[in-house]
Scaffold this motif. Structure first.
Motif, PDB file in Angstrom:
ATOM      1  N   PRO A  31      60.906  54.175  17.088  1.00 46.80           N
ATOM      2  CA  PRO A  31      61.564  54.452  18.376  1.00 46.80           C
ATOM      3  C   PRO A  31      61.477  53.283  19.351  1.00 46.80           C
ATOM      4  CG  PRO A  31      60.083  56.229  17.732  1.00 46.80           C
ATOM      5  CD  PRO A  31      59.764  55.060  16.856  1.00 46.80           C
ATOM      6  N   ALA A  32      60.342  52.586  19.360  1.00 47.77           N
ATOM      7  CA  ALA A  32      60.124  51.466  20.281  1.00 47.77           C
ATOM      8  C   ALA A  32      59.019  50.596  19.702  1.00 47.77           C
ATOM      9  CB  ALA A  32      59.724  51.968  21.672  1.00 47.77           C
ATOM     10  N   GLY A  37      57.654  51.636  25.360  1.00 53.55           N
ATOM     11  CA  GLY A  37      59.017  51.125  25.422  1.00 53.55           C
ATOM     12  C   GLY A  37      59.068  49.629  25.603  1.00 53.55           C
ATOM     13  N   PRO A  38      60.252  49.075  25.735  1.00 55.39           N
ATOM     14  CA  PRO A  38      61.561  49.745  25.792  1.00 55.39           C
ATOM     15  C   PRO A  38      62.004  50.268  24.433  1.00 55.39           C
ATOM     16  CG  PRO A  38      61.860  47.374  25.731  1.00 55.39           C
ATOM     17  CD  PRO A  38      60.383  47.594  25.827  1.00 55.39           C
ATOM     18  N   ALA A  39      63.010  51.138  24.472  1.00 52.28           N
ATOM     19  CA  ALA A  39      63.493  51.756  23.248  1.00 52.28           C
ATOM     20  C   ALA A  39      64.176  50.738  22.349  1.00 52.28           C
ATOM     21  CB  ALA A  39      64.469  52.886  23.594  1.00 52.28           C
ATOM     22  N   ALA A  73      60.643  59.130  15.922  1.00 54.41           N
ATOM     23  CA  ALA A  73      60.490  58.721  14.528  1.00 54.41           C
ATOM     24  C   ALA A  73      60.921  59.841  13.591  1.00 54.41           C
ATOM     25  CB  ALA A  73      59.043  58.318  14.263  1.00 54.41           C
ATOM     26  N   ASN A  74      60.510  61.072  13.886  1.00 61.11           N
ATOM     27  CA  ASN A  74      60.877  62.183  13.014  1.00 61.11           C
ATOM     28  C   ASN A  74      62.390  62.390  12.971  1.00 61.11           C
ATOM     29  OD1 ASN A  74      58.227  62.656  12.381  1.00 61.11           O
ATOM     30  ND2 ASN A  74      57.991  64.463  13.686  1.00 61.11           N
ATOM     31  N   GLY A  75      63.034  62.248  14.124  1.00 63.83           N
ATOM     32  CA  GLY A  75      64.482  62.400  14.165  1.00 63.83           C
ATOM     33  C   GLY A  75      65.196  61.338  13.344  1.00 63.83           C
TER      34      GLY A  75
END
Length: 290
Positions: A31-32, A37-39, A73-75
């Motif tokens: 994700p980041a 972050g940032p993303a 991460a799961n998505g």
């Protein structure tokens, strides 16, 4: 990158019944690059995940609290890899509590752990998780048995195949084993931070998978340019590859899970599984200060 002898076995039987490639992939940086972050660009992260699997990785480590804003991460794992290959092993951690704004709460109690497992199942789109780690904290001695017991109950229900511990000691490992079998341990370990070597010894003796995280990190320490650079140059490898190869050489139960948000880096990391260091290399690296 060059090798000089026959490579050691490239697979490990996790929990006695799940064959996994010894070089896995950690999903924390999907994700980041940093949790705060940032993303990352979602398509770049998807390409990293896809490339890891293309190169033979079938052991992916994730957690529901690996997210930044709307990207998790799961998505990503579900979007990119579902329908899942039959040999894909997904390992997940529960224990920490993270709020939607990214802030952290107190460690999860038994009910929150159960909720975390169900959340992970929903997010990944699976009926059962291959491996679930209880992430421990320094003050977990008094509550670890109750918390691990909650996960053991989910294992009995069939929602979890194997159980693991993260950030553990030999004492906590022994206590958990009195409740249910422990298939894997996930601790911080690497060339420049060889913490709790007795835990690695215990895993080696018992055939428990030892899954080191932050193997490539120096944790703020100044890395010596020699002999790391010299060994890397001689093998036509990178310093990161040498670090991973050293970690894998510590024991046949070691299953690194280096994470990255770069396709080039994931290719380099996976290639490190083919790098076999000479005894002289290992002795020189063993002598480095930690």
């Amino acid at each position: 990158m060059t090798t000089t002898r026959e490579n050691p076995p490239s697979a490990f039987l996790l929990g006695g019944d799940l064959p996994v490639s010894r070089m896995g992939f950690g999903a924390m940086r999907l994700p980041a690059r940093e949790l705060a972050g940032p993303a990352n660009d979602p398509e770049t992260s998807a390409a990293v995940l896809r490339r890891a699997v293309e190169l033979g990785v079938n052991h992916i480590d994730t957690a529901w609290f690996y997210f930044h804003e709307g990207l998790s991460a799961n998505g990503l794992i579900r979007r990119v890899l579902r329908p899942y290959a039959e040999d894909l092993v997904l390992a997940a951690k529960v224990g920490p509590v993270r709020h939607p704004d990214g802030s952290w709460g107190a460690p999860a109690g038994p009910r929150e752990l159960v909720a975390g497992v169900h959340r992970t199942l929903r997010e990944l789109g699976r009926d059962r998780l291959d491996l679930v780690y209880l992430r421990l904290h320094e003050d977990d001695d008094a509550t670890s048995a109750e918390r691990f017991g909650a996960l053991a109950a989910l294992r009995e229900e069939g929602l979890i195949r194997h159980l693991g511990l993260s950030n553990t000691t030999t004492g906590l490992l022994a206590g958990a084993q009195r409740i249910a079998p422990v298939a894997a341990v996930q601790n911080m370990y690497g060339l420049f931070h060889r913490r709790n070597p007795d835990v690695l010894d215990a895993c080696t003796e018992q055939g428990i998978a030892f899954v080191p995280f932050f193997s490539l990190e120096s944790l703020g320490r100044q890395e010596p340019s020699e002999p790391l650079a010299r060994i890397a140059a001689r093998h036509e490898a990178t310093a990161a590859q040498v670090k991973l190869a050293w970690t894998m050489a510590r024991s046949p139960v070691v299953l690194p899970i280096p994470g990255t948000s770069s396709v080039a880096h994931v290719e380099d990391n996976i290639a490190a599984a083919d790098l076999l260091l000479d005894p002289e290399d290992l002795a020189a690296l063993d002598a480095l200060p930690t």
